[in-house]
Scaffold this motif. Structure first.
Motif, short mmCIF file in Angstrom:
data_model
loop_
_atom_site.label_atom_id
_atom_site.label_comp_id
_atom_site.label_asym_id
_atom_site.label_seq_id
_atom_site.Cartn_x
_atom_site.Cartn_y
_atom_site.Cartn_z
N ASP A 96 11.92 -13.74 32.08
CA ASP A 96 10.77 -13.57 31.20
C ASP A 96 11.15 -13.79 29.75
OD1 ASP A 96 7.92 -12.66 30.84
OD2 ASP A 96 8.94 -11.12 29.65
N THR A 97 12.33 -13.29 29.35
CA THR A 97 12.78 -13.49 27.96
C THR A 97 13.05 -14.96 27.67
OG1 THR A 97 13.81 -11.29 27.96
CG2 THR A 97 14.55 -12.85 26.29
N VAL A 98 13.74 -15.64 28.58
CA VAL A 98 14.03 -17.06 28.39
C VAL A 98 12.73 -17.86 28.33
CG1 VAL A 98 15.08 -19.10 29.44
CG2 VAL A 98 16.30 -16.91 29.46
N LEU A 99 11.80 -17.56 29.24
CA LEU A 99 10.55 -18.31 29.29
C LEU A 99 9.70 -18.06 28.04
CD1 LEU A 99 9.08 -20.24 31.18
CD2 LEU A 99 7.88 -18.29 32.16
N THR A 100 9.74 -16.84 27.51
CA THR A 100 8.98 -16.54 26.30
C THR A 100 9.47 -17.37 25.13
OG1 THR A 100 8.56 -14.27 27.04
CG2 THR A 100 8.34 -14.71 24.68
N ARG A 101 10.80 -17.50 24.99
CA ARG A 101 11.35 -18.31 23.90
C ARG A 101 11.05 -19.79 24.09
NH1 ARG A 101 17.30 -15.31 23.84
NH2 ARG A 101 16.56 -13.31 22.96
N LEU A 102 11.18 -20.26 25.33
CA LEU A 102 10.87 -21.66 25.60
C LEU A 102 9.39 -21.97 25.33
CD1 LEU A 102 12.81 -22.47 28.90
CD2 LEU A 102 13.26 -23.38 26.63
N THR A 103 8.51 -21.05 25.73
CA THR A 103 7.08 -21.26 25.55
C THR A 103 6.72 -21.32 24.07
OG1 THR A 103 6.62 -20.12 27.62
CG2 THR A 103 4.79 -20.38 26.10
N PHE A 104 7.39 -20.53 23.25
CA PHE A 104 7.12 -20.56 21.81
C PHE A 104 7.49 -21.93 21.24
CE2 PHE A 104 8.39 -19.77 17.35
CZ PHE A 104 7.17 -19.31 16.88
N ALA A 105 8.66 -22.44 21.63
CA ALA A 105 9.05 -23.77 21.17
C ALA A 105 8.09 -24.84 21.69
CB ALA A 105 10.48 -24.08 21.62
N GLY A 106 7.70 -24.73 22.96
CA GLY A 106 6.75 -25.69 23.51
C GLY A 106 5.40 -25.61 22.84
N ALA A 124 8.32 -43.13 16.91
CA ALA A 124 9.06 -41.87 16.79
C ALA A 124 8.33 -40.73 17.48
CB ALA A 124 9.28 -41.54 15.31
N VAL A 125 7.00 -40.69 17.36
CA VAL A 125 6.23 -39.61 17.98
C VAL A 125 6.29 -39.72 19.50
CG1 VAL A 125 3.91 -38.68 18.28
CG2 VAL A 125 4.72 -39.27 16.00
N VAL A 126 6.13 -40.94 20.02
CA VAL A 126 6.20 -41.13 21.47
C VAL A 126 7.58 -40.73 22.00
CG1 VAL A 126 6.14 -42.85 23.31
CG2 VAL A 126 4.43 -42.93 21.50
N ALA A 128 2.01 -29.32 16.98
CA ALA A 128 2.34 -30.37 16.03
C ALA A 128 1.76 -31.72 16.46
CB ALA A 128 3.86 -30.48 15.88
N VAL A 129 1.84 -32.02 17.74
CA VAL A 129 1.29 -33.29 18.24
C VAL A 129 -0.23 -33.30 18.10
CG1 VAL A 129 1.02 -34.75 20.28
CG2 VAL A 129 3.21 -33.68 19.81
N CYS A 130 -0.87 -32.15 18.34
CA CYS A 130 -2.33 -32.11 18.33
C CYS A 130 -2.93 -32.15 16.92
CB CYS A 130 -2.82 -30.87 19.07
SG CYS A 130 -2.55 -30.96 20.86
N VAL A 131 -2.21 -31.66 15.91
CA VAL A 131 -2.73 -31.74 14.54
C VAL A 131 -2.30 -33.03 13.86
CG1 VAL A 131 -2.78 -29.24 14.30
CG2 VAL A 131 -0.77 -30.50 13.52
N LEU A 132 -1.45 -33.82 14.53
CA LEU A 132 -1.00 -35.08 13.95
C LEU A 132 -2.15 -36.03 13.62
CD1 LEU A 132 1.37 -36.99 13.23
CD2 LEU A 132 1.36 -37.76 15.61
N PRO A 133 -3.18 -36.21 14.49
CA PRO A 133 -4.27 -37.12 14.13
C PRO A 133 -4.97 -36.74 12.83
CG PRO A 133 -4.37 -36.55 16.44
CD PRO A 133 -3.34 -35.66 15.84
N THR A 134 -5.17 -35.42 12.61
CA THR A 134 -5.82 -34.97 11.38
C THR A 134 -5.02 -35.36 10.15
OG1 THR A 134 -6.75 -33.08 12.58
CG2 THR A 134 -6.73 -32.96 10.19
N ILE A 135 -3.69 -35.20 10.24
CA ILE A 135 -2.83 -35.55 9.10
C ILE A 135 -2.84 -37.06 8.87
CG2 ILE A 135 -0.47 -35.49 8.25
CD1 ILE A 135 -0.04 -32.96 9.90
#
Length: 436
Positions: free
Chosen positions: A360-370, A226-228, A376-383
């Motif tokens: 700039d507005t569209v990219l700011t929103r996309l960057t926040f989601a990214g 699922a993660v992949v 989330a992927v990077c803290v997954l190993p700790t969990i």
């Protein structure tokens, strides 16, 4: 899949490129087991047992264990990556480098040459630091990692490690030129994937002894799939901004009147933010391994992956670097000016300043989601390790690199097949990132 593989090896050029790439990666893996002179490998292995969650552990993972074994490839390709990042940042803040980047192929070759020089300089500096640090390291029983320290050992280590990095850089360039895929990325990919067999063996051993239940093993496998899948979905995710081109009369011909789109990726910054964040957040733990000072040890105890403070800072740094690196690599003002010069416009948005603000507005929103996705992927190993006792490291920067490189390589293979009127690499599936 069998039919696709048959198509791949039926094309002489593609077959030659794939075999050349595999051969170079085999040479790289052999070099990862040639030890550096003057180091007691057994004592060093005992020292590295306590480096998990530190910068040393991160670099060792990227080098496929070469740093842990202190081989001739101990520095890996990280100096080249660091030099490339530095040159990219200088492109924005240093005018001569910026001019070079706009001179086409000639400027690109010049920047590549500067990157090589920077790699050698960084390798010498890092090699000197490692050589000096090795002389102060001791094993669990107090044994010296370097039995015969001195200036001779330092010079020999600097020359060995610098030559190893230069050779890896050359191997990567050979793959890019004569093989398939991006050579530098594939070398990092090979180093990370090399640790998978040992993780599988350890997992099977725990399952056979009853430490890990069969149900838990199935649940972990399903979660990995699922993660992949989620990473592939997000890495290929785009916001396609529509662009229309006005019809123009040039001489006796009508030009324009077409529609296109500007693809903005959800994860515009790639794996650079977690690499930067990991380097900064793991620095206290790395210093604590080398300095025996009480307050340093206290700070380092809070900066371990199983502590909440570590994860809060880690996520904060990832989000910051996602915005920072996206701002460095994508300039909405330049893009808006180029679209305007070509006679294009975004429906409902005036060309020029308003287009730049909209992008700039569209990219700011996309960057926040990214940024949230990368965090989330990077803290997954700790969990997984802390809460579910997963017996191996899964997730984080390593997984992002492996999936991203795998997708790009598969897209290049598919491009070779499609250009020769063969069906794609996977029947009925198109790797959409190739068109982007």
């Amino acid at each position: 899949m069998i039919s696709s593989l048959r198509n791949i090896f039926s094309i002489p050029e593609l077959r030659r490129r794939i075999l050349f790439t595999l051969g170079v990666l085999v040479v790289y893996r052999i070099g990862c087991h040639i030890p550096t002179p003057g180091v007691d490998s057994q004592v060093l292995a005992g020292f590295f047992q306590g480096t998990e969650g530190t910068l040393l552990g991160l670099v060792s993972a990227f080098t496929g264990g070469a740093l842990e074994r202190m081989t001739v490839f101990a520095l890996g390709i990280m100096p080249y990556i660091s030099a490339s990042i530095i040159l990219q940042l200088l492109t924005v803040v240093f005018e001569p480098i910026e001019k070079l980047s706009k001179e086409g192929e000639a400027g690109k070759k010049k920047i590549t040459q500067y990157t090589r020089y920077g790699t050698i300089v960084l390798s010498i500096i890092q090699g000197a630091g490692i050589a000096v640090g090795l002389q102060t390291m001791r094993g669990p029983a107090g044994e010296m990692v370097v039995p015969n320290p001195g200036m001779g050992f330092i010079l020999l280590t600097i020359i060995t490690l610098t030559a190893g990095t230069a050779f890896i850089m050359w191997l990567g360039e050979q793959i890019t030129e004569r093989g398939i895929g991006n050579g530098i990325s594939l070398i990092i990919f090979a180093g990370i994937v090399a640790t998978i067999p040992s993780a599988i063996v350890n997992t099977m051993r725990l399952t056979s002894t009853g430490a890990l239940s069969p149900f838990g093993l199935i649940a972990i496998g399903a979660l990995m799939i699922a993660v992949v899948w989620a990473i592939i979905f997000m890495e290929r995710g785009q916001r396609r901004v529509p662009i229309h081109y006005a019809r123009r009369v040039v001489g006796m011909r009508n030009q324009g009147g077409q529609s296109s789109h500007l693809p903005l990726k959800v994860n515009m910054s790639g794996v650079i933010p977690p690499i930067f964040a990991s380097s900064i957040i793991m620095f206290p733990a790395t210093v604590a391994n080398l300095v025996d000072v009480p307050w340093v040890q206290k700070v380092a105890s809070y900066m371990t992956p199983d502590h909440i403070i570590y994860n809060v800072f880690y996520v904060a740094f990832i989000i910051f670097f996602c915005y920072f690196y996206t701002a460095v690599t994508f300039n909405p003002v330049d893009v808006a000016d180029n679209v305007k010069k070509q006679g294009g416009y975004i429906p409902g948005i005036r060309p020029g300043k308003e287009t730049a603000e909209y992008l700039d507005t569209v990219l700011t929103r996309l960057t926040f989601a990214g940024a949230l996705y990368v965090s989330a992927v990077c803290v997954l190993p700790t969990i997984l390790i802390g809460q579910f006792n997963v017996p191996f490291f899964f997730g984080g920067t390593s997984l992002l690199i492996v999936v991203g490189v795998g997708l790009d390589t598969a897209a290049q293979i598919e491009a070779h097949l499609v250009s020769r009127s063969y069906e794609g690499f996977m029947r009925g599936v198109t790797l959409k990132g190739r068109r982007g």
